[in-house]
Design a protein around this motif. Structure first.
Motif, mmCIF file in Angstrom:
data_model
loop_
_atom_site.group_PDB
_atom_site.id
_atom_site.type_symbol
_atom_site.label_atom_id
_atom_site.label_comp_id
_atom_site.label_asym_id
_atom_site.label_seq_id
_atom_site.Cartn_x
_atom_site.Cartn_y
_atom_site.Cartn_z
ATOM 1 N N GLU A 1 -7.032 10.138 0.434
ATOM 2 C CA GLU A 1 -7.638 9.121 1.289
ATOM 3 C C GLU A 1 -6.614 8.061 1.686
ATOM 4 O OE1 GLU A 1 -11.537 6.133 1.327
ATOM 5 O OE2 GLU A 1 -11.183 7.467 -0.379
ATOM 6 N N LEU A 2 -5.722 7.718 0.750
ATOM 7 C CA LEU A 2 -4.738 6.686 1.046
ATOM 8 C C LEU A 2 -3.744 7.158 2.104
ATOM 9 C CD1 LEU A 2 -3.529 3.929 0.549
ATOM 10 C CD2 LEU A 2 -2.304 4.868 -1.419
ATOM 11 N N VAL A 3 -3.198 8.358 1.961
ATOM 12 C CA VAL A 3 -2.219 8.814 2.952
ATOM 13 C C VAL A 3 -2.872 9.002 4.317
ATOM 14 C CG1 VAL A 3 -0.710 9.833 1.208
ATOM 15 C CG2 VAL A 3 -2.423 11.262 2.334
ATOM 16 N N ALA A 4 -4.156 9.360 4.317
ATOM 17 C CA ALA A 4 -4.881 9.465 5.589
ATOM 18 C C ALA A 4 -5.008 8.105 6.256
ATOM 19 C CB ALA A 4 -6.266 10.065 5.350
ATOM 20 N N ALA A 5 -5.272 7.079 5.467
ATOM 21 C CA ALA A 5 -5.394 5.724 6.015
ATOM 22 C C ALA A 5 -4.053 5.185 6.494
ATOM 23 C CB ALA A 5 -5.978 4.791 4.955
ATOM 24 N N LEU A 6 -2.964 5.599 5.850
ATOM 25 C CA LEU A 6 -1.634 5.124 6.217
ATOM 26 C C LEU A 6 -1.088 5.805 7.477
ATOM 27 C CD1 LEU A 6 0.013 5.075 2.673
ATOM 28 C CD2 LEU A 6 -0.444 3.065 4.101
ATOM 29 N N LEU A 7 -1.519 7.023 7.740
ATOM 30 C CA LEU A 7 -0.916 7.824 8.801
ATOM 31 C C LEU A 7 -1.010 7.212 10.201
ATOM 32 C CD1 LEU A 7 0.550 10.403 9.586
ATOM 33 C CD2 LEU A 7 -1.667 11.598 9.594
ATOM 34 N N HIS B 1 -6.026 -1.139 1.357
ATOM 35 C CA HIS B 1 -6.099 -1.290 -0.096
ATOM 36 C C HIS B 1 -7.304 -0.551 -0.676
ATOM 37 C CE1 HIS B 1 -2.753 -3.984 -0.956
ATOM 38 N NE2 HIS B 1 -3.086 -4.741 0.071
ATOM 39 N N ALA B 2 -8.429 -0.614 0.007
ATOM 40 C CA ALA B 2 -9.646 0.052 -0.480
ATOM 41 C C ALA B 2 -9.506 1.570 -0.460
ATOM 42 C CB ALA B 2 -10.850 -0.371 0.356
ATOM 43 N N SER B 3 -8.626 2.081 0.389
ATOM 44 C CA SER B 3 -8.444 3.535 0.497
ATOM 45 C C SER B 3 -7.618 4.110 -0.642
ATOM 46 C CB SER B 3 -7.769 3.874 1.829
ATOM 47 O OG SER B 3 -8.570 3.482 2.920
ATOM 48 N N ALA B 4 -7.086 3.267 -1.495
ATOM 49 C CA ALA B 4 -6.216 3.727 -2.575
ATOM 50 C C ALA B 4 -6.980 4.316 -3.752
ATOM 51 C CB ALA B 4 -5.325 2.580 -3.051
ATOM 52 N N ARG B 5 -8.253 4.587 -3.583
ATOM 53 C CA ARG B 5 -9.006 5.192 -4.691
ATOM 54 C C ARG B 5 -8.624 6.657 -4.902
ATOM 55 N NH1 ARG B 5 -14.967 4.613 -1.852
ATOM 56 N NH2 ARG B 5 -14.402 5.443 0.201
ATOM 57 N N SER B 6 -7.956 7.284 -3.918
ATOM 58 C CA SER B 6 -7.414 8.620 -4.108
ATOM 59 C C SER B 6 -6.174 8.775 -3.234
ATOM 60 C CB SER B 6 -8.440 9.703 -3.757
ATOM 61 O OG SER B 6 -8.611 9.820 -2.358
ATOM 62 N N TYR B 7 -5.288 9.678 -3.625
ATOM 63 C CA TYR B 7 -4.049 9.883 -2.878
ATOM 64 C C TYR B 7 -4.336 10.400 -1.468
ATOM 65 C CZ TYR B 7 0.663 11.644 -1.791
ATOM 66 O OH TYR B 7 1.881 11.893 -1.210
ATOM 67 N N VAL C 1 0.833 -1.197 0.000
ATOM 68 C CA VAL C 1 0.000 0.000 0.000
ATOM 69 C C VAL C 1 0.875 1.258 0.000
ATOM 70 C CG1 VAL C 1 -1.865 1.221 1.162
ATOM 71 C CG2 VAL C 1 -1.834 -1.261 1.183
ATOM 72 N N LEU C 2 1.992 1.220 0.710
ATOM 73 C CA LEU C 2 2.933 2.342 0.655
ATOM 74 C C LEU C 2 3.448 2.543 -0.769
ATOM 75 C CD1 LEU C 2 4.926 1.556 3.913
ATOM 76 C CD2 LEU C 2 3.603 3.641 3.520
ATOM 77 N N ALA C 3 3.682 1.455 -1.471
ATOM 78 C CA ALA C 3 4.113 1.555 -2.868
ATOM 79 C C ALA C 3 3.019 2.184 -3.729
ATOM 80 C CB ALA C 3 4.490 0.180 -3.408
ATOM 81 N N LYS C 4 1.757 1.901 -3.416
ATOM 82 C CA LYS C 4 0.652 2.550 -4.134
ATOM 83 C C LYS C 4 0.667 4.053 -3.884
ATOM 84 C CE LYS C 4 -2.635 -1.325 -4.193
ATOM 85 N NZ LYS C 4 -4.002 -1.772 -3.780
ATOM 86 N N ALA C 5 0.939 4.450 -2.632
ATOM 87 C CA ALA C 5 1.020 5.872 -2.321
ATOM 88 C C ALA C 5 2.143 6.534 -3.114
ATOM 89 C CB ALA C 5 1.239 6.073 -0.821
#
Length: 225
Positions: A140-146, A132-138, A77-81
């Motif tokens: 949202e994804l970084v928020a989920a990773l934080l 993985h589901a949060s990767a629909r936008s940058y 998921v970090l790679a997706k970010a």
């Protein structure tokens, strides 16, 4: 959860002083809003035992086995970010984090666990599926990773103050209490704040929901152990 949050360290769950963000920033607001979840984490027997070294070895190994599985997916998921990042500096930051997730943290796991394989627990699958589901936008994804950065930094720095000669989990405490990890967490929060400033109201709401859900998954992950 058992007892109260005050058992981990002075000034614990309500603080957030380990990583300081401007009060008006998106990250400061969602961190403050998660105070109750953070207090729940501090109150867990697992965290209390990790702090003072009384945690049974088999419990710690069970936690590490799931964390190793989690980190395998977290690195993806970090790679997706990194792929979604709007500039080369952020792309490089997430790429380095993905590498660290595999190389550095799993090294610790293997030193305790060897190469034994385990099946992911429902809590592990739920968390990684959410990421993985949060990767629909940058944003949202970084928020989920934080939360994985921030909660571990917050715990690591505070619990590292409880280190003592012969502490059975000293290497874990040293890793997450390391200033380099704190600096990476601060940078991840800055990146998330920048994404929030660029986002519209709907996207910011999705970012906040993703952060909150990840914090809840962190609590359930610790609670399972």
């Amino acid at each position: 959860a058992a007892g109260t949050a005050s058992g981990v360290a002075a000034g614990t769950a309500g603080g957030g002083a380990v990583v300081t963000r401007p009060a008006a920033s998106w990250s400061a607001q969602v961190w403050a809003a998660a105070a109750a979840v953070r207090a729940d984490v501090d109150a867990l027997d697992f965290v209390r035992g990790l702090a003072d070294g009384s945690l049974p070895r088999e419990t710690f190994l069970r936690y590490l086995a799931q964390d190793a599985l989690y980190l395998g997916e977290y690195s993806r998921v970090l790679a997706k970010a990194s792929a979604l990042a709007p500039n080369s500096e952020e792309q490089a930051f997430w790429a380095r984090a993905a590498e660290s997730s595999i190389v550095e943290e799993r090294r610790l796991h293997e030193s305790h666990l060897g190469t034994a394989s385990n099946a992911p627990a429902p809590q592990t699958l739920a968390y990684t599926n959410h990421l993985h589901a949060s990767a629909r936008s940058y944003g949202e994804l970084v928020a989920a990773l934080l939360p994985c950065f921030w909660l571990y930094t917050d715990l690591g720095v505070r619990l590292a103050a409880r280190r003592h000669d012969g502490h059975p989990y000293d290497d874990w405490l040293a890793m997450y209490g390391d200033p380099g990890f704190t600096a990476a967490t601060a940078r991840a929060a800055e990146i998330a704040d920048a994404a929030a400033r660029e986002a519209g109201p709907h996207e910011r709401a999705r970012m906040s929901a993703a952060f909150t859900r990840s914090m809840e998954h962190e609590r359930e992950f610790f609670a399972r152990a």
